[in-house]
Design a protein around this motif. Structure first.
Motif, PDB file in Angstrom:
ATOM      1  N   LEU A  62      21.729  17.757 -22.563  1.00 11.00           N
ATOM      2  CA  LEU A  62      21.855  18.128 -21.150  1.00 11.00           C
ATOM      3  C   LEU A  62      23.181  17.715 -20.535  1.00 11.00           C
ATOM      4  O   LEU A  62      23.787  18.459 -19.769  1.00 11.00           O
ATOM      5  CB  LEU A  62      20.694  17.522 -20.345  1.00 11.00           C
ATOM      6  CG  LEU A  62      20.755  17.695 -18.830  1.00 11.00           C
ATOM      7  CD1 LEU A  62      20.804  19.172 -18.442  1.00 11.00           C
ATOM      8  CD2 LEU A  62      19.565  17.012 -18.161  1.00 11.00           C
TER       9      LEU A  62
ATOM     10  N   ALA B 265       8.784  15.495 -24.479  1.00 11.89           N
ATOM     11  CA  ALA B 265       9.945  14.722 -24.016  1.00 11.89           C
ATOM     12  C   ALA B 265      10.117  13.520 -24.912  1.00 11.89           C
ATOM     13  O   ALA B 265       9.164  12.797 -25.180  1.00 11.89           O
ATOM     14  CB  ALA B 265       9.736  14.281 -22.577  1.00 11.89           C
ATOM     15  N   ILE B 266      11.319  13.319 -25.384  1.00 17.50           N
ATOM     16  CA  ILE B 266      11.586  12.239 -26.330  1.00 17.50           C
ATOM     17  C   ILE B 266      12.817  11.480 -25.861  1.00 17.50           C
ATOM     18  O   ILE B 266      13.846  12.091 -25.558  1.00 17.50           O
ATOM     19  CB  ILE B 266      11.805  12.810 -27.745  1.00 17.50           C
ATOM     20  CG1 ILE B 266      10.481  13.430 -28.235  1.00 17.50           C
ATOM     21  CG2 ILE B 266      12.291  11.731 -28.706  1.00 17.50           C
ATOM     22  CD1 ILE B 266      10.577  14.162 -29.544  1.00 17.50           C
ATOM     23  N   GLY B 267      12.711  10.160 -25.772  1.00 20.59           N
ATOM     24  CA  GLY B 267      13.863   9.387 -25.308  1.00 20.59           C
ATOM     25  C   GLY B 267      13.898   8.017 -25.938  1.00 20.59           C
ATOM     26  O   GLY B 267      12.875   7.505 -26.378  1.00 20.59           O
ATOM     27  N   THR B 268      15.082   7.442 -25.981  1.00 18.87           N
ATOM     28  CA  THR B 268      15.227   6.101 -26.545  1.00 18.87           C
ATOM     29  C   THR B 268      15.810   5.189 -25.473  1.00 18.87           C
ATOM     30  O   THR B 268      15.144   4.900 -24.487  1.00 18.87           O
ATOM     31  CB  THR B 268      16.113   6.149 -27.809  1.00 18.87           C
ATOM     32  OG1 THR B 268      17.416   6.601 -27.474  1.00 18.87           O
ATOM     33  CG2 THR B 268      15.513   7.085 -28.837  1.00 18.87           C
TER      34      THR B 268
ATOM     35  N   SER C 102      10.739  19.506 -20.217  1.00 19.30           N
ATOM     36  CA  SER C 102       9.389  19.153 -20.654  1.00 19.30           C
ATOM     37  C   SER C 102       8.374  19.658 -19.633  1.00 19.30           C
ATOM     38  O   SER C 102       7.353  20.246 -19.991  1.00 19.30           O
ATOM     39  CB  SER C 102       9.295  17.633 -20.811  1.00 19.30           C
ATOM     40  OG  SER C 102       7.995  17.263 -21.206  1.00 19.30           O
ATOM     41  N   ARG C 103       8.671  19.448 -18.357  1.00 14.63           N
ATOM     42  CA  ARG C 103       7.756  19.918 -17.306  1.00 14.63           C
ATOM     43  C   ARG C 103       7.685  21.447 -17.267  1.00 14.63           C
ATOM     44  O   ARG C 103       6.606  22.026 -17.244  1.00 14.63           O
ATOM     45  CB  ARG C 103       8.215  19.406 -15.937  1.00 14.63           C
ATOM     46  CG  ARG C 103       7.260  19.822 -14.821  1.00 14.63           C
ATOM     47  CD  ARG C 103       7.864  19.621 -13.448  1.00 14.63           C
ATOM     48  NE  ARG C 103       9.035  20.483 -13.229  1.00 14.63           N
ATOM     49  CZ  ARG C 103       9.722  20.542 -12.097  1.00 14.63           C
ATOM     50  NH1 ARG C 103       9.381  19.763 -11.074  1.00 14.63           N
ATOM     51  NH2 ARG C 103      10.756  21.340 -11.968  1.00 14.63           N
TER      52      ARG C 103
ATOM     53  N   ALA D 197      15.240  15.688 -24.765  1.00 14.16           N
ATOM     54  CA  ALA D 197      15.383  14.518 -23.900  1.00 14.16           C
ATOM     55  C   ALA D 197      15.249  14.889 -22.427  1.00 14.16           C
ATOM     56  O   ALA D 197      15.083  14.015 -21.588  1.00 14.16           O
ATOM     57  CB  ALA D 197      16.739  13.856 -24.148  1.00 14.16           C
ATOM     58  N   THR D 198      15.303  16.169 -22.098  1.00 18.23           N
ATOM     59  CA  THR D 198      15.371  16.592 -20.699  1.00 18.23           C
ATOM     60  C   THR D 198      13.979  16.675 -20.076  1.00 18.23           C
ATOM     61  O   THR D 198      13.174  17.537 -20.446  1.00 18.23           O
ATOM     62  CB  THR D 198      16.084  17.952 -20.594  1.00 18.23           C
ATOM     63  OG1 THR D 198      17.373  17.841 -21.183  1.00 18.23           O
ATOM     64  CG2 THR D 198      16.213  18.388 -19.143  1.00 18.23           C
ATOM     65  N   LEU D 199      13.703  15.808 -19.109  1.00 18.89           N
ATOM     66  CA  LEU D 199      12.368  15.756 -18.511  1.00 18.89           C
ATOM     67  C   LEU D 199      11.973  17.076 -17.855  1.00 18.89           C
ATOM     68  O   LEU D 199      10.842  17.530 -17.992  1.00 18.89           O
ATOM     69  CB  LEU D 199      12.299  14.631 -17.471  1.00 18.89           C
ATOM     70  CG  LEU D 199      12.185  13.216 -18.042  1.00 18.89           C
ATOM     71  CD1 LEU D 199      12.288  12.189 -16.912  1.00 18.89           C
ATOM     72  CD2 LEU D 199      10.874  13.047 -18.803  1.00 18.89           C
ATOM     73  N   GLN D 200      12.897  17.688 -17.135  1.00 14.52           N
ATOM     74  CA  GLN D 200      12.536  18.925 -16.432  1.00 14.52           C
ATOM     75  C   GLN D 200      12.175  20.033 -17.409  1.00 14.52           C
ATOM     76  O   GLN D 200      11.305  20.862 -17.129  1.00 14.52           O
ATOM     77  CB  GLN D 200      13.692  19.365 -15.516  1.00 14.52           C
ATOM     78  CG  GLN D 200      13.267  20.461 -14.536  1.00 14.52           C
ATOM     79  CD  GLN D 200      14.355  20.800 -13.535  1.00 14.52           C
ATOM     80  OE1 GLN D 200      15.248  19.995 -13.294  1.00 14.52           O
ATOM     81  NE2 GLN D 200      14.282  21.982 -12.943  1.00 14.52           N
TER      82      GLN D 200
END
Lengths: 444, 444
Positions: free
Chosen positions: A156, A193-196, A186-187, A181-184
């Motif tokens: 993103l 949604a995957i993040g570290t 995912s929504r 990684a982008t939350l929006q």
């Protein structure tokens, strides 16, 4: 979610509509969207973007504020602007379903509608279908390069704006990525949604071990620790020491992430450190300027890496950020039309693409033919809209993702290995004859 | 206009915020945004995107629907999600004003705010500043290649989505383009909208001359006729014959557009046809896969072309669709921080860039220094936000466009000719000493 203003178009579309209106030109027009010659870096395309294209056509109307601005702009005559209030898309669309492999010169989307409608939608249709096809194709190459690996869109921040980031997440999931990684995204699209964590998180703490421990206690569910902020192997030893203590509390370290340096060498060193510490279940996830080539090299080298975060190269399709595509008039008022500009001539008329397969399912060849020709093979274009309303069976991200996996599996082996290979795309005798006749008529 | 959802971010930003909150980490953090090493195709950058970045920070808040989705997602603890309802940006921003030439390793934007605020905004700040800087830089190269020519953004159709098309129009106007084909960009940013006609318009008519004549009568104000649909020189002869008849009615043909083939050769042939017909005032406008190199070649060859439409190469920055940029923690709770990942080490602390000029105004060299060092030169970073509110004097597209013209004029001549040249960017003694001290402390 996506931008819907009808002002998101080229000024000339409205100029032409004004001229069409003045001369009562509202007969049925047939436009087709296709990709011209592919660059050397691409042997196939993965069609994508149809769902957003249909959404755009279905909701197409000028809002009051847009009409007010158009009237005030002085660019167009007031009576023409007023006429736009009733503008709707009432036409038919046929398209290659999302997630289908396509090649150059094959129509991927056809619009049949009154000329002004079919004309006006040109810019945004291209904008939507081109971009997602570019990204789905790039993502498919990463998927082919890394069989069995977890792939996550990390792009993103360097995507070209908001919509690019969101639609790139969609297109890459369609092509086989496992998450974003982008939350929006995912929504909006139901993508995992995957993040570290970022380096800044580690840096904000005075002590790397404490940073990891705090994070683990607060976020024990999906735990990946970033270990290269100062020194990758030192980070791995910290995790190796921490993991048993956390395990005693019921917190499992799922993975470590490497983001710099020689990823294969670091992955081997880290794997050894973790294995020696009795932590064979901690997976290694890698990121940092990756593309299909570096991912393929890491896989070929058997680097002990279970997943990859792919960012900039994916969401900008950095080696091929744009393809040569066009949306061209092929028929108006029942008469086939042909553009003959140098190097940009088009095949006229309403067309279908027929695909033939080898007994093992591999794609053998395609034929681009007129709609009424009898040609062997599976027809690729299918009804997507009728009378301005969507044909529901043709859209859906989950279906497109399933279709993509199947379609990519049908690619000839060299293309699956990211090598260059040409699948023959034949032009039918009927189509050649029609083009020749139009050229003769026009030259006469 | 721009997308404002706070879900337009990487999942890990919220993961880190959750961990910061659990450990009460809300001291002041200093992050800086900068571009790392430039690729061989770029000798300078033109800073852009600050206005949208400030707009984003000023309006930053989680909406009720976003919070509901976050709570339902299960990705984060409920009490943490609830705490986000009050989230605002209250920090300070300093930045290099839009339209200023910058080089690698120079901070272009600094955020000073409580750690969670400064952290959360990372993804979208990069997304906004990176993209517009990429495009403004590409556009500036076209501007430098074509002094005195009319330049128009034609790139929406292959831009990466809606926002990319709109912000590319803005960034290219900032860099010196004269207009855009995108109506919404004209509305949102006040950029002149410029449009001609498409090949489909000509094709929809049975007769090219009639197509031109109809268009001219309906849209006499800004009249450019596209003449390469079938044969460029034939198109020119049609225009040459039509222009006197239209003139008798008070309609002036302003220009013809060429969009295919050897543009220099066609332009010369068309110029001769129009001149021979007593139409020296009809200008020639060219488009079709142009970039700064082809535009420069046409100008160097003295092709009789007065303006260029630049599309895909501009709005995707096709040779360099992304730059290596980062937003890094440089200080937390009063202590400078340094990331040391291989090949990605950063300079710590709060920094300023000082620029020095030759007597004729040409940029001589820059120094990146700590904020409290005494360094000769013009400081580039200026206050953009204080306490979460914009400093109005620093934004504005018109001002940025004026600034860009002045800043590009200060480039050393080789860079203005799109040749490779290095402007020395020095690292101050104080900054080197601080980095060395942090490395010693961390190694100890």
């Amino acid at each position: 979610m996506i931008e819907q203003s009808l002002l998101l178009t080229d000024a000339y579309e409205l100029s032409m509509l004004e001229a069409y209106r003045a001369h009562g030109m509202a007969e049925i027009a047939v436009f087709e969207l296709f990709f011209r010659k592919l660059p050397p870096e691409r042997g196939f395309l993965l069609a994508a973007g149809l769902e957003q294209a249909v959404e755009f056509l279905q909701n197409l109307r000028f809002g009051a504020e847009e009409l007010d601005w158009l009237a005030a702009s002085g660019l167009f005559a007031p009576d023409f602007v007023a006429s736009l209030a009733e503008f709707r898309f009432t036409g038919d669309v046929d398209a290659v379903p999302e997630g289908t492999v396509v090649f150059a010169d094959e129509p991927v989307l056809r619009v049949i509608a009154p000329l002004p409608q079919a004309q006006l939608v040109e810019t945004r249709l291209l904008n939507l279908v081109h971009f997602q096809t570019v990204i789905a194709t790039k993502a498919a190459r990463v998927v082919l390069a890394a069989p069995g690996k977890q792939l996550v869109d990390f792009g993103l921040r360097r995507a070209h704006g908001a919509e690019a980031g969101l639609l790139a997440a969609r297109a890459s999931y369609l092509a086989g990525f496992g998450g974003t990684a982008t939350l929006q995204a995912s929504r909006d699209f139901g993508i995992p949604a995957i993040g570290t964590m970022a380096h800044s998180y580690v840096q904000a703490h005075d002590d790397e071990a404490a940073a990891f421990e705090y994070f683990a206690r607060v976020r024990p569910r999906v735990l990946t620790l970033l270990i290269d902020t100062y020194n990758t192997e030192r980070g791995a030893r910290i995790v190796a020491a921490l993991a048993p203590r956390l395990a005693a509390e019921g917190v499992t370290v799922g993975a470590v992430r490497l983001d710099s340096g020689d990823l294969a060498a670091h992955a081997r060193a880290v794997r050894a450190i973790l294995d020696d510490a009795g932590q064979p279940n901690i997976r290694i996830f890698a990121s940092g300027g990756l593309d299909e080539y570096s991912v393929q090299a890491l896989c070929n080298a058997d680097a002990p890496i279970e997943g990859f975060g792919v960012g900039t190269a994916l969401t900008t399709s950095s080696d091929v950020p744009a393809l040569d595509c066009a949306y061209k008039l092929q028929e108006y008022a029942g008469t086939p039309r042909r553009k003959r500009s140098e190097g940009k001539a088009t095949w006229p008329g309403r067309k279908q693409v027929y695909r033939r397969y080898a007994p093992d399912g591999t794609i053998l060849s395609d034929t681009v033919a007129l709609l009424d020709e009898l040609v062997a093979g599976e027809p690729l274009l299918q009804p997507a809209m009728r009378g301005g309303l969507p044909v529901p069976s043709l859209t859906g991200l989950a279906e497109a993702r399933t279709r993509a996996a199947a379609s990519l599996a049908q690619l000839p082996p060299p293309l699956r290995r990211l090598e260059k290979a040409d699948v023959p795309v034949e032009i039918s005798p009927g189509l050649r004859a029609l083009a020749a006749r139009l050229d003769r008529d026009n030259a006469a």
